[in-house]
Design a protein around this motif. Structure first.
Motif, PDB file in Angstrom:
ATOM      1  N   PHE A  28       0.838  -1.197   0.000  1.00 46.77           N
ATOM      2  CA  PHE A  28       0.000   0.000   0.000  1.00 46.77           C
ATOM      3  C   PHE A  28       0.877   1.253   0.000  1.00 46.77           C
ATOM      4  O   PHE A  28       1.834   1.351   0.758  1.00 46.77           O
ATOM      5  N   GLY A  29       0.550   2.199  -0.843  1.00 43.46           N
ATOM      6  CA  GLY A  29       1.245   3.490  -0.829  1.00 43.46           C
ATOM      7  C   GLY A  29       2.720   3.406  -1.145  1.00 43.46           C
ATOM      8  O   GLY A  29       3.555   3.934  -0.415  1.00 43.46           O
ATOM      9  N   GLU A  48       4.599   4.881  -3.345  1.00 45.81           N
ATOM     10  CA  GLU A  48       5.304   6.167  -3.449  1.00 45.81           C
ATOM     11  C   GLU A  48       5.544   6.762  -2.061  1.00 45.81           C
ATOM     12  O   GLU A  48       6.634   7.234  -1.765  1.00 45.81           O
ATOM     13  N   SER A  49       4.523   6.730  -1.237  1.00 47.14           N
ATOM     14  CA  SER A  49       4.671   7.228   0.126  1.00 47.14           C
ATOM     15  C   SER A  49       5.842   6.580   0.832  1.00 47.14           C
ATOM     16  O   SER A  49       6.632   7.232   1.502  1.00 47.14           O
TER      17      SER A  49
END
Ligand code: HEM
Ligand code: CU
Lengths: 648, 270
Positions: free
Chosen positions: A310-311, A313-314
């Motif tokens: 999940f996420g 890039e984050s």
């Protein structure tokens, strides 16, 4: 022989001598077993001189495990000592020995257990994950390994020959200066750190180049697995931070060997300079040990939730932010040194900022499980143990970043509890997760789950029992590094902590049993892809052939292997010749010479140090004159290996 | 404050007994520091509690063997979730940063406490503390007597390695370092006996480098000072040379006179 005499061997000290005798007996037994099975030439040709990144990785991990056990025995001694040494009892350790033990424990755990563990896992996984056939500089890789091993050896030898440092793992000047630490202990510590530091610097360079230059076609930066990103940032930290340590220790050595005054309290020296330099390396160092573990958790949580991370890039940006920020916070290790309120507050706030990207990462792991299908294999156990425990350490860390809170908690057992709360669930559990995750890939055998889970439960319960009491002790005003103490209120908590350590002992024991059963007669061969993996390492056989990929994979997705599985895997129609590096003994020789050089410097045996340094130079020159460092594996041989499926 | 304390079970557990100096501070510095610790602890729980809860709940709810939620293997981004997970920690950190900035300035150990202070010069030696009362012309070793409700203004230095001067019951520690002086301001609001200690490892005798702190009424303080100054043993060069030698469990000593400017000389490296 310089300062070295027979009196350097502590024969009058039963505790040290029994440790030395044990270590020697174990070495003799191992040597004997190898001789009995006629495995010496196999060991030398297939392992010690190998330039194969996977084998180098395994050797790093073996080194890490050996040193972890040594560091843990130090911890047991400290816990027993502190459980006993109340009031008029000064415990069972001879005077001054406790000081050596905590210095050795800290040094060993960070530099010779955590560092080799993470570099080993990097070695095993990174080239495979990016679809490469090796690291950028295979020989340099072997040099790094042997430098690390010889530095670890130097620390081990200090047990039986002379003393180890009594100045703590941080070796603060002026305590570490000649005037206050006249014996060879500090020199053992500095030279071990210097040699290991060069090894780490070289692996930093190696992996940065590997990641930047050797990715498979189609693997853009934003398609790299998170562990590759974590390694990338870790190696940037190594590259930027280790030279500072090298310089600081070099100056300390100039003080000690040539009577200079960089860090002395008088004659114009400045000990505060040392403290700053140490932590300009030291703080990034804690991120060096923790970021790869974060990378491993990311891989494990996605794989065992059967779901994309999940996420992404984050996670990448968060890791980058941590990397940058970690160079801007070192002063939080000495708010109490008397900097002005503006400086203290600024560094405190910079420290808190790190909590934001770290928090984001935790949420990303949690939301990776969300709407997934979580399988509870042992790598996932370690990950969940981490997720439920790490937040406490993060919270106490932010607490310590408030300068006024640090004014009362600094150098207390609260601090010791905090950093173990980061290092054990944060770093060590990550390595254990990586160990159990990649074990089938690296060795070709499944790791026993039953003992793995037992080990996990001992570790996690042991951790809470061993370290939560230390938070309490911080509020009871107990400083760290106490050989004995007069306050009876501290003792019950220290006894609890000793029991916790006993539980951890069983955890380690069970891990030993786990490895033994997994490699013993009842071992179970591993599939190439035992966990339903998503990244390229699972596209190879277990263990992978020396060249990793017969045909370099084409990457079309972040979860490259998952995408390949969906599209259908076809065996290649034609094979080509593959260049692989020849083995070389020169890395091991450089390591051995570095050990001799370090030992000579420690004991002022100048001829030995000079000869060893010259030898290193000659080996490096001769290696650079070598022309045929690679051999060709003909396509026919590649075909045969690929069709046989399993290889070593 | 007390109500706040009661909301933290562990604090309640410990605040009862005298042996938890950080939870039962005897002066305003320590009290503010405890207060700050509890406030920020509470603030952080806003994130830590949900995180821990989710860490238990999600794997259970989405367990492969008995799943209770839907399966979306490709679902890997959500702007609203990402927004929240960056924003909430950021807000908490912003709040903490504000609190920290103000508290750090207010509790700066170098900052004098209003009032007419007692001045004390503390010298860290291997492995004992020398306290010089320059205004009274007396000195002690490993015994610190201070009047209650009067600010105490310390100058600290070290005649040997780096150490940290800390009286847990009063709050704030500061390093003592050779060749320089640092400052610390404390205030005791309650009479009592406390322990002071070196909190920075300094070699062989470190574990024994603690001292007795007595916070007494102004009367008793004056009487004590009077007594010491009549005791007749002076801290001259010869005696200083003797106490400067490394030694463990050095006895408590009191000196009726001190060579003026001794502290300055030690700072200059005598
Ligand atoms: C496995 C269980 C472990 C136990 C029971 C343990 C126990 C201890 C103890 C008792 C101390 C001394 C505390 C004091 O100063 O009073 C200590 C210090 C320390 N430990 Fe550990 N430890 C463990 C694992 C680790 C690991 C995995 C690391 C690092 C990766 C680590 C790093 C350190 C460091 C850096 C110090 C400070 C040494 C110094 O004061 O110079 N420990 N540990
Ligand atoms: Cu730090």
């Amino acid at each position: 022989m310089g300062k070295l005499t027979f009196s350097a061997i502590p024969i009058d000290n039963p505790i040290i001598m029994s440790a030395v005798v044990c270590a020697i007996l174990i070495a003799i037994w191992i040597g004997h077993e190898i001789t009995k099975r006629k495995r010496w030439s196999w060991l030398w040709n297939e392992w010690l001189t190998s330039l194969d990144h996977k084998k180098i990785g395994i050797m790093y991990v073996v080194l890490a495990i050996v040193m972890l056990v040594r560091g843990f025995f130090d911890a047991i001694l400290m816990r027993l000592q502190q459980a006993m040494a109340e009031g008029s009892s000064h415990g069972f350790l001879p005077p001054g020995h406790f000081d050596q033990i905590f210095s050795a424990h800290g040094t060993i755990m960070i530099l010779f257990a955590a560092m080799p563990f993470l570099v080993g896992l990097m070695n095993i996984a990174i080239p495979l994950q990016i679809g490469a056939r090796d690291v950028a500089f295979p020989f340099l890789n072997s040099v790094s390994l042997w430098l690390t091993a010889s530095a670890a050896m130097l620390v081990m030898v200090s047990l039986g020959v002379g003393d180890f440092s009594k100045a703590g793992w941080s070796g603060y000047a002026p305590l570490s200066e000649l005037g206050f630490s006249p014996d060879v202990g500090v020199d053992y510590w500095t030279w071990a750190l210097q040699i290991a530091g060069i090894g780490s610097l070289l692996s930093g360079i190696n992996f940065l180049v590997t990641i930047l230059r050797m990715r498979a076609p189609g693997m853009t930066l934003m398609r790299m697995p998170i562990f590759v990103w974590a390694t990338f940032f870790t190696n940037m930290l190594m590259l930027a931070a280790f030279p500072v340590l090298t310089a600081a220790l070099a100056m300390l050595s100039l003080d000690r060997y040539l009577g200079m005054h960089f860090f002395t309290a008088d004659h114009g020296g400045n000990p505060m300079l040392y403290v700053n330099l140490f932590w300009i390396w030291g703080h990034p160092e804690v991120y060096i040990v923790i970021l790869p573990a974060f990378g491993i958790f990311s891989e494990v949580v996605a794989t065992f939730s059967s779901k994309r991370i999940f996420g992404y890039e984050s996670l990448v940006y968060a890791t980058g932010a941590i990397t940058v920020l970690s160079f801007a916070v070192w002063l939080h290790h000495f708010f109490t040194m008397g900097a002005g309120a503006d400086v203290n507050a600024a560094f405190g706030i910079a420290t808190m900022l790190i909590a934001i990207p770290t928090g984001v990462k935790i949420f990303n792991w949690l939301f990776t499980m969300y709407r997934g299908r979580v399988r509870f294999a042992s790598p996932m156990y370690w990950t969940l143990g981490f997720l439920t425990t790490f937040a406490i350490g993060g919270m106490t860390g932010v607490l310590l970043s408030l300068p006024p809170a640090d004014f009362v908690l600094h150098n207390s057992l609260f601090l010791v509890a905090h950093f173990h709360n980061m290092l054990i669930p944060g770093a060590l559990f990550g390595y254990f997760a990586g160990f159990s995750y990649w074990f089938p890939k690296a060795t070709g055998f499944m790791l026993d789950e039953k003992w793995g889970k037992r080990a996990f439960w001992c570790w996690i319960c042991g951790f809470y029992l061993a370290f939560m009491p230390l938070y309490v002790l911080g509020f009871l005003g107990m400083p760290r590094r106490m050989e004995h103490y007069a306050n009876p209120a501290w003792q019950p908590w220290l006894i609890l902590a000793a029991f916790g350590t006993l539980l951890i002992f069983f955890g380690i024991l069970f891990q030993g049993i786990q490895i033994a059963t997994s490699l013993g007669p009842k071992r179970r061969a591993a599939d190439p892809d035992p966990w339903d993996g998503r990244t390229l390492e699972w596209a190879t056989s277990s263990p992978p052939p020396s060249y990793n990929f017969a045909v370099l994979p084409e990457v079309k997705d972040r979860d490259a292997f998952l995408e390949m599985k969906r599209a259908g895997i076809h065996s290649p129609t034609r094979y080509e010749d593959i260049e692989i590096p020849k083995g070389s003994a020169k890395g091991a020789f450089i390591g051995a010479s570095s050990f001799a050089c370090g030992f000579g410097l420690v004991w002022h045996i100048w001829w030995l140090a000079a000869m060893a340094a010259l030898l290193i130079l000659l080996i490096v020159i001769s290696r650079s004159m070598e022309e045929e460092t690679m051999t060709i594996l003909p396509s026919g041989e590649v075909k045969r290996i690929e069709e046989a499926g399993h290889v070593l | 404050m007390n109500r706040l304390l009661k909301t933290f079970p562990i604090a309640v557990l410990l605040s009862g007994c005298e042996s938890a100096p950080l939870l039962d501070p005897a002066g305003p510095i320590g009290k503010s520091e405890l207060h700050l610790i509890l406030i920020s602890f509470a603030l952080m729980l806003i994130v830590v509690i949900p995180v821990t809860f989710m860490a238990f709940w999600f794997p259970r709810k989405f367990s492969a063997s008995d799943p209770k939620g839907k399966y979306e293997p490709e679902w890997s981004r959500s702007s609203s979730i990402e927004f929240v997970v960056w924003l909430v920690p950021a807000i908490i950190v912003a709040a903490l940063a504000t609190i920290s900035w103000r508290a750090t300035h207010r509790l700066d150990p170098f900052r004098p406490i209003p009032g007419n202070p007692v001045r004390i010069e503390a010298v860290s030696l291997d492995w004992k503390w020398l306290f010089i009362y320059p205004d009274l012309g007396i000195a002690t070793i490993d015994r610190l007597v201070i009047p209650v409700n009067v600010p105490v203004s310390f100058r600290l230095t070290s005649a040997s390695v780096m150490t940290s001067f800390f009286i847990p019951s009063l709050g704030s520690q500061v390093y003592a370092m050779g060749g320089m002086q640092t400052r610390l301001h404390l205030l005791a609001q309650r009479e009592g006996e406390f322990t002071g200690q070196n909190q920075q490892y300094s070699g062989r005798g470190y574990a024994d480098m603690h001292f007795r702190v007595e916070a007494v009424s102004a009367d008793r303080y004056a009487k004590w000072a009077e007594q010491v100054s009549r005791s007749g043993v002076k801290l001259d060069d010869a005696r200083y040379a003797e106490i400067e030698k490394p030694g463990i469990s050095y006895p408590v000593r009191e000196f009726s006179g001190v060579e003026p400017g001794l502290f300055g000389k030690i700072v200059k490296g005598k």
